[in-house]
Design a protein around this motif. Structure first.
Motif, PDB file in Angstrom:
ATOM      1  N   PHE A   9     -70.463  56.239  13.458  1.00 43.44           N
ATOM      2  CA  PHE A   9     -69.478  56.263  13.573  1.00 43.44           C
ATOM      3  C   PHE A   9     -68.777  54.605  14.124  1.00 43.44           C
ATOM      4  O   PHE A   9     -68.065  54.757  12.992  1.00 43.44           O
ATOM      5  CB  PHE A   9     -68.561  57.381  14.900  1.00 43.44           C
ATOM      6  N   VAL A  10     -69.376  54.677  14.807  1.00 47.65           N
ATOM      7  CA  VAL A  10     -68.784  52.579  15.110  1.00 47.65           C
ATOM      8  C   VAL A  10     -69.233  52.059  14.330  1.00 47.65           C
ATOM      9  O   VAL A  10     -68.517  51.389  13.940  1.00 47.65           O
ATOM     10  CB  VAL A  10     -69.493  52.641  17.091  1.00 47.65           C
ATOM     11  N   GLY A  12     -69.728  52.651  11.344  1.00 42.86           N
ATOM     12  CA  GLY A  12     -68.899  52.701   9.928  1.00 42.86           C
ATOM     13  C   GLY A  12     -67.839  52.046  10.216  1.00 42.86           C
ATOM     14  O   GLY A  12     -66.915  51.948   9.359  1.00 42.86           O
ATOM     15  N   SER A  13     -66.782  52.465  11.586  1.00 49.13           N
ATOM     16  CA  SER A  13     -65.201  52.532  11.706  1.00 49.13           C
ATOM     17  C   SER A  13     -65.336  50.346  11.703  1.00 49.13           C
ATOM     18  O   SER A  13     -64.585  50.201  11.054  1.00 49.13           O
ATOM     19  CB  SER A  13     -64.697  52.496  13.376  1.00 49.13           C
ATOM     20  N   GLY A  14     -66.073  49.710  12.864  1.00 50.70           N
ATOM     21  CA  GLY A  14     -66.261  48.757  12.344  1.00 50.70           C
ATOM     22  C   GLY A  14     -66.290  47.915  11.005  1.00 50.70           C
ATOM     23  O   GLY A  14     -65.830  47.483  10.955  1.00 50.70           O
ATOM     24  N   ILE A  16     -65.462  49.205   7.907  1.00 49.16           N
ATOM     25  CA  ILE A  16     -64.311  49.905   7.511  1.00 49.16           C
ATOM     26  C   ILE A  16     -63.063  48.837   7.833  1.00 49.16           C
ATOM     27  O   ILE A  16     -61.980  48.270   6.883  1.00 49.16           O
ATOM     28  CB  ILE A  16     -63.598  51.798   7.444  1.00 49.16           C
ATOM     29  N   TYR A  17     -63.449  48.812   9.258  1.00 47.71           N
ATOM     30  CA  TYR A  17     -62.433  47.821  10.066  1.00 47.71           C
ATOM     31  C   TYR A  17     -62.219  46.063   9.457  1.00 47.71           C
ATOM     32  O   TYR A  17     -61.413  45.940   8.864  1.00 47.71           O
ATOM     33  CB  TYR A  17     -62.519  47.967  11.957  1.00 47.71           C
ATOM     34  N   ARG A  21     -59.757  44.829   6.821  1.00 49.46           N
ATOM     35  CA  ARG A  21     -59.051  43.542   7.720  1.00 49.46           C
ATOM     36  C   ARG A  21     -59.464  42.002   6.318  1.00 49.46           C
ATOM     37  O   ARG A  21     -58.061  41.107   6.261  1.00 49.46           O
ATOM     38  CB  ARG A  21     -59.878  42.836   8.659  1.00 49.46           C
ATOM     39  N   THR A  40     -66.941  51.025   0.431  1.00 46.45           N
ATOM     40  CA  THR A  40     -67.604  51.572   1.056  1.00 46.45           C
ATOM     41  C   THR A  40     -67.747  53.636   2.168  1.00 46.45           C
ATOM     42  O   THR A  40     -69.185  53.212   2.503  1.00 46.45           O
ATOM     43  CB  THR A  40     -66.539  50.613   2.371  1.00 46.45           C
ATOM     44  N   PHE A  41     -66.804  53.424   1.966  1.00 45.49           N
ATOM     45  CA  PHE A  41     -66.967  55.359   2.082  1.00 45.49           C
ATOM     46  C   PHE A  41     -67.887  56.095   1.641  1.00 45.49           C
ATOM     47  O   PHE A  41     -68.499  56.718   1.838  1.00 45.49           O
ATOM     48  CB  PHE A  41     -65.353  55.804   1.804  1.00 45.49           C
TER      49      PHE A  41
END
Length: 57
Positions: A9-10, A12-14, A16-17, A21, A40-41
């Motif tokens: 989760f961490v 993947g969130s990074g 995606i961010y 960006r 990416t998803f």
């Protein structure tokens, strides 16, 4: 296996961010950026699905 999902989760969130960006220009996501976001998803989903599938066999 209980440690795997919080880490994914961490990470993947990074990822995606940083994809959002990098591909955002003038506060809008262009078509190429949107396609990269969807890819990416999908890659993250396939990775998690594969790990869970291998762990359960």
């Amino acid at each position: 296996m209980e440690w795997f999902f919080p880490i994914v989760f961490v990470v993947g969130s990074g990822v995606i961010y940083f994809v959002i960006r990098k591909e955002t220009h003038n506060n809008t996501l262009n078509k190429r950026g949107f396609i990269k976001l969807i890819v990416t998803f999908l890659l993250l989903f396939v990775f998690v699905f594969g790990v869970v599938l291998l762990a359960n066999t």
